[in-house]
Design a protein around this motif. Structure first.
Motif, PDB file in Angstrom:
ATOM      1  N   ARG A  50     -86.114 -81.056  67.083  1.00 37.14           N
ATOM      2  CA  ARG A  50     -84.997 -80.101  67.059  1.00 37.14           C
ATOM      3  C   ARG A  50     -84.126 -80.338  65.825  1.00 37.14           C
ATOM      4  NH1 ARG A  50     -79.764 -80.785  68.183  1.00 37.14           N
ATOM      5  NH2 ARG A  50     -80.082 -82.870  68.993  1.00 37.14           N
ATOM      6  N   GLN A  54     -84.188 -77.944  62.483  1.00 31.51           N
ATOM      7  CA  GLN A  54     -82.958 -77.191  62.195  1.00 31.51           C
ATOM      8  C   GLN A  54     -82.416 -77.555  60.819  1.00 31.51           C
ATOM      9  OE1 GLN A  54     -80.261 -77.481  65.529  1.00 31.51           O
ATOM     10  NE2 GLN A  54     -81.700 -76.490  66.891  1.00 31.51           N
ATOM     11  N   GLU A  59     -81.820 -75.811  55.041  1.00 29.05           N
ATOM     12  CA  GLU A  59     -82.087 -75.890  53.603  1.00 29.05           C
ATOM     13  C   GLU A  59     -82.645 -74.560  53.089  1.00 29.05           C
ATOM     14  OE1 GLU A  59     -81.324 -78.467  51.767  1.00 29.05           O
ATOM     15  OE2 GLU A  59     -81.174 -80.150  53.157  1.00 29.05           O
ATOM     16  N   LYS A 120     -81.728 -73.055  65.622  1.00 32.34           N
ATOM     17  CA  LYS A 120     -80.462 -72.898  64.901  1.00 32.34           C
ATOM     18  C   LYS A 120     -80.640 -73.288  63.429  1.00 32.34           C
ATOM     19  CE  LYS A 120     -77.383 -73.894  68.775  1.00 32.34           C
ATOM     20  NZ  LYS A 120     -78.290 -74.118  69.924  1.00 32.34           N
ATOM     21  N   THR A 123     -74.254 -73.420  60.580  1.00 30.31           N
ATOM     22  CA  THR A 123     -73.274 -72.321  60.628  1.00 30.31           C
ATOM     23  C   THR A 123     -72.785 -71.913  59.234  1.00 30.31           C
ATOM     24  OG1 THR A 123     -71.696 -74.114  61.063  1.00 30.31           O
ATOM     25  CG2 THR A 123     -72.302 -72.705  62.931  1.00 30.31           C
ATOM     26  N   ALA A 146     -72.805 -82.257  53.295  1.00 28.79           N
ATOM     27  CA  ALA A 146     -74.211 -82.587  53.591  1.00 28.79           C
ATOM     28  C   ALA A 146     -74.498 -84.045  53.229  1.00 28.79           C
ATOM     29  CB  ALA A 146     -75.135 -81.645  52.835  1.00 28.79           C
ATOM     30  N   ASN A 149     -73.145 -86.484  55.725  1.00 31.71           N
ATOM     31  CA  ASN A 149     -73.956 -86.505  56.947  1.00 31.71           C
ATOM     32  C   ASN A 149     -75.312 -87.176  56.708  1.00 31.71           C
ATOM     33  OD1 ASN A 149     -76.340 -84.784  58.142  1.00 31.71           O
ATOM     34  ND2 ASN A 149     -74.735 -84.757  59.698  1.00 31.71           N
ATOM     35  N   MET A 211     -69.324 -77.902  59.723  1.00 36.70           N
ATOM     36  CA  MET A 211     -70.720 -78.328  59.506  1.00 36.70           C
ATOM     37  C   MET A 211     -71.060 -79.598  60.279  1.00 36.70           C
ATOM     38  SD  MET A 211     -71.396 -77.883  55.448  1.00 36.70           S
ATOM     39  CE  MET A 211     -73.060 -78.528  55.424  1.00 36.70           C
ATOM     40  N   GLY A 213     -70.438 -80.381  63.183  1.00 37.66           N
ATOM     41  CA  GLY A 213     -70.732 -80.159  64.602  1.00 37.66           C
ATOM     42  C   GLY A 213     -69.500 -80.273  65.470  1.00 37.66           C
ATOM     43  N   SER A 219     -69.898 -82.982  72.223  1.00 34.44           N
ATOM     44  CA  SER A 219     -71.205 -83.034  71.555  1.00 34.44           C
ATOM     45  C   SER A 219     -72.243 -83.599  72.527  1.00 34.44           C
ATOM     46  CB  SER A 219     -71.097 -83.922  70.300  1.00 34.44           C
ATOM     47  OG  SER A 219     -72.380 -84.314  69.874  1.00 34.44           O
ATOM     48  N   PRO A 220     -73.058 -82.733  73.126  1.00 36.07           N
ATOM     49  CA  PRO A 220     -73.962 -83.200  74.175  1.00 36.07           C
ATOM     50  C   PRO A 220     -75.046 -84.156  73.684  1.00 36.07           C
ATOM     51  CG  PRO A 220     -74.367 -80.880  73.682  1.00 36.07           C
ATOM     52  CD  PRO A 220     -73.160 -81.280  72.901  1.00 36.07           C
ATOM     53  N   ASN A 221     -75.384 -84.080  72.386  1.00 32.96           N
ATOM     54  CA  ASN A 221     -76.524 -84.880  71.912  1.00 32.96           C
ATOM     55  C   ASN A 221     -76.141 -86.229  71.307  1.00 32.96           C
ATOM     56  OD1 ASN A 221     -78.621 -82.822  72.393  1.00 32.96           O
ATOM     57  ND2 ASN A 221     -77.493 -81.664  70.852  1.00 32.96           N
ATOM     58  N   LYS A 231     -78.933 -90.590  65.033  1.00 31.97           N
ATOM     59  CA  LYS A 231     -77.646 -90.457  64.338  1.00 31.97           C
ATOM     60  C   LYS A 231     -77.064 -91.855  64.205  1.00 31.97           C
ATOM     61  CE  LYS A 231     -74.949 -86.730  65.570  1.00 31.97           C
ATOM     62  NZ  LYS A 231     -74.438 -85.641  66.470  1.00 31.97           N
ATOM     63  N   ASN A 235     -70.071 -87.155  64.920  1.00 30.27           N
ATOM     64  CA  ASN A 235     -69.622 -85.966  64.188  1.00 30.27           C
ATOM     65  C   ASN A 235     -68.186 -86.158  63.668  1.00 30.27           C
ATOM     66  OD1 ASN A 235     -72.025 -85.072  65.256  1.00 30.27           O
ATOM     67  ND2 ASN A 235     -71.157 -83.441  66.521  1.00 30.27           N
TER      68      ASN A 235
HETATM   69  N1  BYC Z   1     -74.410 -75.355  62.796  1.00 33.52           N
HETATM   70  O1  BYC Z   1     -74.598 -82.236  70.237  1.00 33.52           O
HETATM   71  P1  BYC Z   1     -74.361 -81.785  68.838  1.00 33.52           P
HETATM   72  C1  BYC Z   1     -77.521 -78.431  53.214  1.00 33.52           C
HETATM   73  C2  BYC Z   1     -75.409 -77.365  67.374  1.00 33.52           C
HETATM   74  S1  BYC Z   1     -78.103 -78.053  54.748  1.00 33.52           S
HETATM   75  C3  BYC Z   1     -75.242 -74.905  63.754  1.00 33.52           C
HETATM   76  O2  BYC Z   1     -73.299 -82.473  68.073  1.00 33.52           O
HETATM   77  P2  BYC Z   1     -76.396 -82.938  67.149  1.00 33.52           P
HETATM   78  C4  BYC Z   1     -77.550 -77.462  52.137  1.00 33.52           C
HETATM   79  C5  BYC Z   1     -76.422 -78.475  67.613  1.00 33.52           C
HETATM   80  O3  BYC Z   1     -77.655 -78.182  66.959  1.00 33.52           O
HETATM   81  C6  BYC Z   1     -77.371 -79.285  55.768  1.00 33.52           C
HETATM   82  N2  BYC Z   1     -75.430 -75.550  64.927  1.00 33.52           N
HETATM   83  O4  BYC Z   1     -75.763 -81.806  68.077  1.00 33.52           O
HETATM   84  C7  BYC Z   1     -78.599 -76.592  52.029  1.00 33.52           C
HETATM   85  C8  BYC Z   1     -76.496 -78.485  69.112  1.00 33.52           C
HETATM   86  O5  BYC Z   1     -77.299 -77.406  69.590  1.00 33.52           O
HETATM   87  P3  BYC Z   1     -78.818 -77.648  70.152  1.00 33.52           P
HETATM   88  C9  BYC Z   1     -77.842 -79.245  57.155  1.00 33.52           C
HETATM   89  C10 BYC Z   1     -74.746 -76.703  65.097  1.00 33.52           C
HETATM   90  O6  BYC Z   1     -77.735 -82.463  66.730  1.00 33.52           O
HETATM   91  C11 BYC Z   1     -78.586 -75.606  51.023  1.00 33.52           C
HETATM   92  C12 BYC Z   1     -75.082 -78.126  69.532  1.00 33.52           C
HETATM   93  O7  BYC Z   1     -74.478 -77.480  68.424  1.00 33.52           O
HETATM   94  N3  BYC Z   1     -77.705 -80.590  57.638  1.00 33.52           N
HETATM   95  O8  BYC Z   1     -77.091 -79.498  53.073  1.00 33.52           O
HETATM   96  O9  BYC Z   1     -76.285 -84.270  67.767  1.00 33.52           O
HETATM   97  C13 BYC Z   1     -77.522 -75.529  50.127  1.00 33.52           C
HETATM   98  C14 BYC Z   1     -74.278 -79.331  69.927  1.00 33.52           C
HETATM   99  O10 BYC Z   1     -74.058 -80.218  68.814  1.00 33.52           O
HETATM  100  C15 BYC Z   1     -73.884 -77.231  64.129  1.00 33.52           C
HETATM  101  C16 BYC Z   1     -78.254 -81.003  58.786  1.00 33.52           C
HETATM  102  O11 BYC Z   1     -78.891 -80.252  59.491  1.00 33.52           O
HETATM  103  C17 BYC Z   1     -73.719 -76.509  62.935  1.00 33.52           C
HETATM  104  N4  BYC Z   1     -72.896 -76.913  61.951  1.00 33.52           N
HETATM  105  O12 BYC Z   1     -75.414 -82.964  65.857  1.00 33.52           O
HETATM  106  C18 BYC Z   1     -76.480 -76.453  50.229  1.00 33.52           C
HETATM  107  C19 BYC Z   1     -78.073 -82.469  59.112  1.00 33.52           C
HETATM  108  N5  BYC Z   1     -73.360 -78.385  64.593  1.00 33.52           N
HETATM  109  O13 BYC Z   1     -79.654 -78.030  68.932  1.00 33.52           O
HETATM  110  C20 BYC Z   1     -76.499 -77.427  51.224  1.00 33.52           C
HETATM  111  C21 BYC Z   1     -78.910 -82.954  60.254  1.00 33.52           C
HETATM  112  C22 BYC Z   1     -73.883 -78.563  65.804  1.00 33.52           C
HETATM  113  O14 BYC Z   1     -78.742 -78.782  71.115  1.00 33.52           O
HETATM  114  N6  BYC Z   1     -78.350 -82.624  61.513  1.00 33.52           N
HETATM  115  N7  BYC Z   1     -74.700 -77.561  66.120  1.00 33.52           N
HETATM  116  O15 BYC Z   1     -79.208 -76.332  70.728  1.00 33.52           O
HETATM  117  C23 BYC Z   1     -77.395 -83.376  62.138  1.00 33.52           C
HETATM  118  O16 BYC Z   1     -76.908 -84.362  61.613  1.00 33.52           O
HETATM  119  C24 BYC Z   1     -76.973 -82.962  63.508  1.00 33.52           C
HETATM  120  O17 BYC Z   1     -77.976 -82.113  64.059  1.00 33.52           O
HETATM  121  C25 BYC Z   1     -75.581 -82.245  63.556  1.00 33.52           C
HETATM  122  C26 BYC Z   1     -75.311 -81.839  65.006  1.00 33.52           C
HETATM  123  C27 BYC Z   1     -74.495 -83.216  63.108  1.00 33.52           C
HETATM  124  C28 BYC Z   1     -75.571 -81.002  62.679  1.00 33.52           C
END
Ligand code: BYC
Length: 327
Positions: A50, A54, A59, A120, A123, A146, A149, A211, A213, A219-221, A231, A235
């Protein structure tokens, strides 16, 4: 929806072999990397698939707001830099899809999930880029958020994701600097250019904070992902670090952060800041962002119009395999 996901995780945990689960958790606790062929709990596989898919979608969708400025960038130098940056984002998407594929979901399945609205993406990419200063603000703030994170994700427990992040972070730091440099130049320019920079900061500040979250208590996850070292920070911790680093950068170029509640808190050694509009965040997550429909349409159109490239690649691969077999 989130409760169901949590319940599913617990249910799956309950049916895992307790010995294997204990050995897995000990490896994670010892900061060992988990590799694709290693045993892992299904819930770990699912949450990683997931998050990584996402991240990959973000990206790729993230190429759209900047991509539409390549032809309008104000000089050849700016065009070349922006073109390189957007190409880097495509590369990040590809490393990430590859990392996610090692968990057993095909790229086709992931893309189908994006196009059907099931998966997803960040945002932040549902906001429009209305002036050239927005390209500066995206590099500075969006890539800045980004990096904040992603630096801890270089130590995430899943090996292919951690290794992808090392390369991605190097490129993101160049992206952040190019964005800040655009803002710096605008701020040193005419009063109209400085106004454009301030306007871009005003519009991108709050979406950038989103961004990271939802707040930790919603934050459920996070709890499970921290336990499995997917992680490494919460957040809210990352959001706070981002604010603390970015506010002085804004001040250094004469811009003001659009938050009347922002002030330095000596005792915590960081900034206190105003309440984020979480209603807006959840609306954008639900697909109601200002340009969400255009973004998804652009992705689907690109997928359909370029089907011939995938077909040609498949035909070439089949021909090559046939030749190899015949030899
Ligand atoms: N937007 O329990 P949580 C870039 C969702 S691209 C949408 O805190 P988690 C760049 C979350 O998915 C950078 N949805 O979740 C590219 C969850 O829903 P699901 C992208 C969001 O996963 C081009 C629900 O809300 N970076 O740099 O523990 C040009 C509950 O949230 C958002 C990444 O993807 C959001 N903002 O923590 C320029 C980093 N926030 O999936 C730049 C990797 C939360 O359960 N991802 N949700 O249905 C992560 O670090 C984590 O997935 C997050 C969320 C911190 C984003």
């Amino acid at each position: 929806m989130y409760t169901t996901e949590l319940q599913k995780t617990k249910a799956v945990d309950a049916i895992e072999d307790p010995e294997k689960l204990a050995a897995f958790e000990a490896r994670v606790a010892a900061d060992d990397f988990i590799e694709p062929k290693d045993w892992m709990p299904e819930a770990y596989r699912r949450t990683l698939t997931r998050q990584i898919s996402q991240h990959a979608h973000s990206e790729i969708v993230g190429m759209l707001p900047e991509g539409n400025w390549i032809g309008r960038a104000p000089s050849l130098r700016r065009k070349a830099i922006l073109l390189a940056k957007v190409q880097d984002e495509a590369g990040h998407g590809l490393y990430l899809y590859s990392a996610a594929e090692t968990l057993g979901t095909s790229r086709g399945q992931m893309i189908e999930a994006l196009h059907s609205g099931k998966a997803k993406y960040s945002t932040i990419f549902n906001y429009p880029t209305v002036t050239w200063a927005d390209i500066g603000a995206i590099g500075w703030l969006v890539d800045g958020a980004a990096i904040m994170n992603q630096v801890p994700l270089q130590r995430t427990s899943y090996g292919p994701y951690a290794r992808a992040m090392v390369r991605v972070c190097k490129e993101e730091s160049f992206h952040q600097r190019q964005g800040y440099e655009i803002m710096m130049h605008l701020c040193q320019g005419t009063s109209e250019q400085k106004r454009m920079a301030q306007d871009a900061l005003n519009r991108w500040w709050w979406p950038s904070l989103m961004m990271f979250g939802p707040p930790d208590e919603n934050s459920p996850n996070t709890a499970q992902s921290l336990r499995w070292r997917i992680k490494r920070e919460t957040n809210d911790e990352l959001r706070q670090k981002f604010v603390d680093i970015t506010v002085p950068q804004a001040e250094a170029i004469g811009l003001s952060v659009p938050d009347p509640a922002l002030h330095w808190n000596e005792s915590k050694g960081g900034y206190d800041f105003g309440e984020i509009d979480w209603e807006e965040f959840y609306a954008v997550v639900r697909g109601e962002g200002p340009v969400a429909k255009e973004r998804m349409k652009a992705r689907r159109d690109a997928w359909e119009k370029n089907a011939w490239v995938r077909e040609a690649a498949d035909a070439y691969a089949a021909k090559k395999a046939q030749k190899k077999q015949a030899a």
